[in-house]
Motif scaffolding. Structure first.
Motif, PDB file in Angstrom:
ATOM      1  N   PHE A  28       0.834  -1.197   0.000  1.00 23.50           N
ATOM      2  CA  PHE A  28       0.000   0.000   0.000  1.00 23.50           C
ATOM      3  C   PHE A  28       0.871   1.251   0.000  1.00 23.50           C
ATOM      4  CE2 PHE A  28      -3.064  -3.121   1.234  1.00 23.50           C
ATOM      5  CZ  PHE A  28      -4.277  -2.621   0.787  1.00 23.50           C
ATOM      6  N   ARG A  29       0.352   2.286  -0.611  1.00 22.08           N
ATOM      7  CA  ARG A  29       1.068   3.558  -0.672  1.00 22.08           C
ATOM      8  C   ARG A  29       0.085   4.683  -0.388  1.00 22.08           C
ATOM      9  NH1 ARG A  29       0.247   2.144  -6.159  1.00 22.08           N
ATOM     10  NH2 ARG A  29      -0.929   3.729  -7.324  1.00 22.08           N
ATOM     11  N   VAL A  30       0.595   5.863  -0.153  1.00 23.95           N
ATOM     12  CA  VAL A  30      -0.245   7.034   0.089  1.00 23.95           C
ATOM     13  C   VAL A  30      -1.021   7.362  -1.187  1.00 23.95           C
ATOM     14  CG1 VAL A  30      -0.272   9.476   0.682  1.00 23.95           C
ATOM     15  CG2 VAL A  30       1.335   7.927   1.828  1.00 23.95           C
ATOM     16  N   GLY A  31      -2.314   7.631  -1.048  1.00 26.01           N
ATOM     17  CA  GLY A  31      -3.143   7.926  -2.215  1.00 26.01           C
ATOM     18  C   GLY A  31      -4.035   6.752  -2.572  1.00 26.01           C
ATOM     19  N   ASP A  32      -4.399   6.670  -3.845  1.00 32.15           N
ATOM     20  CA  ASP A  32      -5.298   5.609  -4.306  1.00 32.15           C
ATOM     21  C   ASP A  32      -4.550   4.288  -4.440  1.00 32.15           C
ATOM     22  OD1 ASP A  32      -7.392   7.418  -4.474  1.00 32.15           O
ATOM     23  OD2 ASP A  32      -6.987   7.898  -6.584  1.00 32.15           O
ATOM     24  N   ASN A  33      -5.228   3.218  -4.067  1.00 31.14           N
ATOM     25  CA  ASN A  33      -4.692   1.865  -4.203  1.00 31.14           C
ATOM     26  C   ASN A  33      -5.745   0.989  -4.879  1.00 31.14           C
ATOM     27  OD1 ASN A  33      -2.016   1.544  -2.400  1.00 31.14           O
ATOM     28  ND2 ASN A  33      -3.408   3.003  -1.422  1.00 31.14           N
ATOM     29  N   ILE A  34      -5.291   0.073  -5.714  1.00 31.17           N
ATOM     30  CA  ILE A  34      -6.194  -0.855  -6.402  1.00 31.17           C
ATOM     31  C   ILE A  34      -5.989  -2.241  -5.828  1.00 31.17           C
ATOM     32  CG2 ILE A  34      -6.787  -1.914  -8.612  1.00 31.17           C
ATOM     33  CD1 ILE A  34      -5.837   0.622  -9.983  1.00 31.17           C
ATOM     34  N   MET A  35      -7.088  -2.885  -5.452  1.00 34.02           N
ATOM     35  CA  MET A  35      -7.037  -4.243  -4.919  1.00 34.02           C
ATOM     36  C   MET A  35      -7.780  -5.162  -5.872  1.00 34.02           C
ATOM     37  SD  MET A  35      -7.776  -3.369  -0.916  1.00 34.02           S
ATOM     38  CE  MET A  35      -8.981  -2.114  -1.354  1.00 34.02           C
ATOM     39  N   GLY A  36      -7.228  -6.336  -6.112  1.00 41.29           N
ATOM     40  CA  GLY A  36      -7.862  -7.280  -7.016  1.00 41.29           C
ATOM     41  C   GLY A  36      -7.633  -8.710  -6.583  1.00 41.29           C
ATOM     42  N   LEU A  37      -8.549  -9.583  -6.966  1.00 40.60           N
ATOM     43  CA  LEU A  37      -8.463 -11.006  -6.663  1.00 40.60           C
ATOM     44  C   LEU A  37      -8.652 -11.796  -7.948  1.00 40.60           C
ATOM     45  CD1 LEU A  37     -10.853 -11.140  -3.574  1.00 40.60           C
ATOM     46  CD2 LEU A  37      -8.394 -11.452  -3.496  1.00 40.60           C
ATOM     47  N   ALA A  38      -7.857 -12.835  -8.136  1.00 38.74           N
ATOM     48  CA  ALA A  38      -8.058 -13.768  -9.250  1.00 38.74           C
ATOM     49  C   ALA A  38      -8.582 -15.074  -8.666  1.00 38.74           C
ATOM     50  CB  ALA A  38      -6.753 -14.001  -9.999  1.00 38.74           C
ATOM     51  N   VAL A  39      -9.724 -15.512  -9.144  1.00 42.46           N
ATOM     52  CA  VAL A  39     -10.385 -16.697  -8.607  1.00 42.46           C
ATOM     53  C   VAL A  39     -10.533 -17.730  -9.716  1.00 42.46           C
ATOM     54  CG1 VAL A  39     -12.436 -17.566  -7.415  1.00 42.46           C
ATOM     55  CG2 VAL A  39     -11.651 -15.237  -6.989  1.00 42.46           C
ATOM     56  N   GLY A  40     -10.196 -18.988  -9.436  1.00 44.47           N
ATOM     57  CA  GLY A  40     -10.306 -20.049 -10.436  1.00 44.47           C
ATOM     58  C   GLY A  40     -11.151 -21.206  -9.937  1.00 44.47           C
ATOM     59  N   ASP A  41     -11.443 -22.135 -10.859  1.00 44.83           N
ATOM     60  CA  ASP A  41     -12.302 -23.276 -10.530  1.00 44.83           C
ATOM     61  C   ASP A  41     -11.707 -24.139  -9.425  1.00 44.83           C
ATOM     62  OD1 ASP A  41     -14.075 -22.489 -12.470  1.00 44.83           O
ATOM     63  OD2 ASP A  41     -13.292 -23.852 -13.997  1.00 44.83           O
ATOM     64  N   GLY A  42     -10.437 -24.511  -9.605  1.00 46.47           N
ATOM     65  CA  GLY A  42      -9.767 -25.339  -8.609  1.00 46.47           C
ATOM     66  C   GLY A  42     -10.523 -26.621  -8.320  1.00 46.47           C
ATOM     67  N   ARG A  43     -10.319 -27.146  -7.141  1.00 51.01           N
ATOM     68  CA  ARG A  43     -10.991 -28.393  -6.760  1.00 51.01           C
ATOM     69  C   ARG A  43     -12.444 -28.154  -6.369  1.00 51.01           C
ATOM     70  NH1 ARG A  43      -5.837 -28.736  -4.188  1.00 51.01           N
ATOM     71  NH2 ARG A  43      -4.534 -30.370  -5.070  1.00 51.01           N
ATOM     72  N   TYR A  44     -12.805 -26.923  -6.126  1.00 55.81           N
ATOM     73  CA  TYR A  44     -14.187 -26.613  -5.746  1.00 55.81           C
ATOM     74  C   TYR A  44     -15.143 -26.843  -6.917  1.00 55.81           C
ATOM     75  CZ  TYR A  44     -18.262 -23.924  -4.245  1.00 55.81           C
ATOM     76  OH  TYR A  44     -19.538 -23.539  -3.932  1.00 55.81           O
ATOM     77  N   ARG A  45     -14.783 -26.321  -8.100  1.00 56.13           N
ATOM     78  CA  ARG A  45     -15.667 -26.390  -9.253  1.00 56.13           C
ATOM     79  C   ARG A  45     -15.057 -27.159 -10.424  1.00 56.13           C
ATOM     80  NH1 ARG A  45     -18.223 -21.074 -12.176  1.00 56.13           N
ATOM     81  NH2 ARG A  45     -16.242 -21.151 -13.291  1.00 56.13           N
ATOM     82  N   GLY A  46     -13.786 -27.569 -10.278  1.00 57.56           N
ATOM     83  CA  GLY A  46     -13.112 -28.276 -11.354  1.00 57.56           C
ATOM     84  C   GLY A  46     -13.451 -29.754 -11.383  1.00 57.56           C
ATOM     85  N   ARG A  47     -12.781 -30.464 -12.270  1.00 58.30           N
ATOM     86  CA  ARG A  47     -13.048 -31.891 -12.464  1.00 58.30           C
ATOM     87  C   ARG A  47     -12.353 -32.694 -11.383  1.00 58.30           C
ATOM     88  NH1 ARG A  47     -12.465 -29.561 -17.463  1.00 58.30           N
ATOM     89  NH2 ARG A  47     -14.120 -29.984 -18.981  1.00 58.30           N
ATOM     90  N   LEU A  48     -13.091 -33.639 -10.807  1.00 60.50           N
ATOM     91  CA  LEU A  48     -12.568 -34.478  -9.740  1.00 60.50           C
ATOM     92  C   LEU A  48     -12.921 -35.937 -10.000  1.00 60.50           C
ATOM     93  CD1 LEU A  48     -13.458 -32.430  -6.522  1.00 60.50           C
ATOM     94  CD2 LEU A  48     -11.229 -32.621  -7.608  1.00 60.50           C
ATOM     95  N   GLY A  49     -12.112 -36.836  -9.436  1.00 62.98           N
ATOM     96  CA  GLY A  49     -12.417 -38.252  -9.493  1.00 62.98           C
ATOM     97  C   GLY A  49     -12.147 -38.877 -10.845  1.00 62.98           C
ATOM     98  N   PHE A  50     -12.323 -40.194 -10.912  1.00 61.19           N
ATOM     99  CA  PHE A  50     -12.067 -40.921 -12.145  1.00 61.19           C
ATOM    100  C   PHE A  50     -13.048 -40.530 -13.246  1.00 61.19           C
ATOM    101  CE2 PHE A  50     -10.189 -43.767  -8.927  1.00 61.19           C
ATOM    102  CZ  PHE A  50      -8.905 -43.853  -9.454  1.00 61.19           C
ATOM    103  N   ALA A  51     -14.242 -40.094 -12.861  1.00 56.69           N
ATOM    104  CA  ALA A  51     -15.238 -39.688 -13.857  1.00 56.69           C
ATOM    105  C   ALA A  51     -15.077 -38.237 -14.285  1.00 56.69           C
ATOM    106  CB  ALA A  51     -16.649 -39.920 -13.307  1.00 56.69           C
TER     107      ALA A  51
END
Length: 200
Positions: A28-51
């Motif tokens: 962080f610095r004095v003045g305006d700051n930009i915050m961002g997040l990158a979110v991916g499928d991962g194991r939560y929404r990605g493909r799992l298991g043999f099927a």
């Protein structure tokens, strides 16, 4: 800034998931700051298991962020994710624990972290309702990058859909799965020339 891989780690996402903490003092610095997040499928929404079943724990991506700023005057300011944030697609169009990551290089990678105005492809973030899952602190060290190996050959798959990269294997790529015999994870080609994932 996270520099970790595969976070949060695999937990029973329908019951609890881990949160991560980071020291953001020098970000962080004095003045305006930009915050961002990158979110991916991962194991939560990605493909799992043999099927290779998708959406095992849900089909909607989300993120939760809380920043605690201790200011020079002794006061504390808390910043959280809410409806005032913007959300939209980035160049990573697929991020899957079994089928890897797909990237569209035509989509800018820095405008959402540097532009004074949010990109046109972004809209207002949606505030989700509460969920019964518990948030717990990390219990094991994060997965991180150990080394990188240069490609020895780059070419197009017969279908033209995928660019293939051949690596010299300097060591076995092994996964600790808990099974009696540890399988090896490797990329393979299907009969029609598309990339796939095989286990042996």
């Amino acid at each position: 800034m996270t520099a970790g891989c595969l976070v949060p780690r695999f937990t029973p996402f329908d019951h609890y998931m881990e949160y991560q903490t980071y020291d953001v003092t020098d970000r962080f610095r004095v003045g305006d700051n930009i915050m961002g997040l990158a979110v991916g499928d991962g194991r939560y929404r990605g493909r799992l298991g043999f099927a290779s079943r998708r959406n095992a724990y849900g089909n909607q991506l989300a993120a939760l962020l809380q920043i605690e700023l201790d200011l020079a005057d002794g006061t504390t300011r808390t910043v959280v994710t809410d409806e005032g944030w913007a959300a939209g697609p980035g160049r990573i169009i697929g991020s899957d624990p079994k089928h890897g990551e797909r990237v569209d290089l035509r989509i800018p990678d820095s405008d959402w972290l540097s532009a004074a105005q949010r990109p046109g492809r972004f809209g207002a973030a949606q505030l989700l309702t509460g969920h019964p899952r518990r948030l717990v602190a990390e219990e094991v060290p994060r997965v991180g990058e150990i080394s990188r190996w240069p490609a020895t050959r780059v070419w197009r798959a017969p279908s033209g859909r995928h660019r293939l990269v051949e690596l010299i294997e300097q060591a076995d790529h092994r996964l600790d799965t808990g099974f009696l015999s540890t399988p090896m994870l490797l990329q393979v080609l299907t009969d029609n020339g598309h990339t796939n994932v095989g286990f042996r």
